[in-house]
Design an enzyme around this catalytic site. Structure first.
Site, PDB file in Angstrom:
ATOM      1  CB  CYS A 148      -1.941   5.675  32.533  1.00 41.51           C
ATOM      2  SG  CYS A 148      -3.237   6.777  33.082  1.00 41.51           S
ATOM      3  CG  ASP A 149       1.267   0.020  30.760  1.00 41.63           C
ATOM      4  OD1 ASP A 149       2.558   0.490  31.283  1.00 41.63           O
ATOM      5  OD2 ASP A 149       1.039  -0.887  30.014  1.00 41.63           O
ATOM      6  CB  SER A 150       0.160   3.293  26.364  1.00 46.62           C
ATOM      7  OG  SER A 150      -0.825   4.160  26.813  1.00 46.62           O
ATOM      8  N   GLY A 169      -4.604   0.983  29.455  1.00 45.95           N
ATOM      9  CA  GLY A 169      -5.046   0.672  30.324  1.00 45.95           C
ATOM     10  C   GLY A 169      -5.336   1.720  31.514  1.00 45.95           C
TER      11      GLY A 169
END
Length: 206
Positions: A72-74, A109
């Protein structure tokens, strides 16, 4: 089937545990700047998705057997500018002054990689956008919040599930995505690689 979370985020871990999954945690250690630099003028959604996939891929050598790895990435988009973790108190305070009383788009993402006997058999990835409506903290409140250190180490400089929640008026979209891992998006990506999320739930003790 093991669920491997390629993230050191305690917030993501807490969301998953509350939702019935107790993942194995593997921290990716990905050089996010290098991943971003390898992309040519990426759209915000493309950038967070590429980073999520890079994190999932990075931990694959440490995973064997049957497993699903989730990365995950934010990032937060404010007035068209995409920002990550502030890192410095001055930057966090400046960002908060810019977004106070307004809205931002939280982009998350996600990437899912399925392994069978240690070999990759399927991948799926996508991103989600959630609108966050910010309150207007007073200067004293802002100084106290930045002083806690919390906003320095989270995407966009705020949390929904921590001290920052006092200064968020509302969320238009998926709240779990703002915390760090979108349950609806993850469920959909798991389905794409042939996994039902209900099969991953930890048996409840009664």
């Amino acid at each position: 089937m093991r669920f491997v979370l390629a993230s050191a985020s305690p917030a993501r871990l807490a969301v998953l545990r509350a939702a019935g999954i107790d993942p194995v945690v593997r921290v990716s250690g990905v050089d996010e700047d290098a991943v971003a630099a390898a992309l040519t003028a990426p759209a915000p959604g493309e950038l967070v998705t590429a980073l999520a996939l890079a994190k999932a891929e990075a931990v694959l050598p440490d995973v064997d057997g049957d497993a699903v790895v989730v990365g995950c990435d934010s990032m937060l988009s404010i007035h068209g500018e995409v920002v990550g973790k502030p890192g410095e108190p001055e930057i966090a305070a400046k960002r908060w002054r810019a977004m106070a009383g307004g809205t931002g788009e939280l982009l998350t993402g996600h990437a899912v990689v399925r392994l069978r006997d240690g070999e990759v058999v399927a991948r799926a990835h996508d991103h989600k956008v959630t609108v966050v409506r910010f309150a207007e903290p007073s200067e004293a409140e802002l100084e106290a919040y930045v002083g806690t250190g919390e906003p320095l180490r989270v995407a966009g400089g705020f949390t929904l599930d921590g001290l920052g929640g006092w200064f968020v008026e509302g969320v238009d979209g998926d709240p779990s995505s703002v915390i760090g891992i979108s349950l609806p998006l993850t469920r959909g990506l798991l389905s794409q690689v042939g996994i039902s999320v209900t099969d991953l739930w930890t048996p409840q003790q009664h």
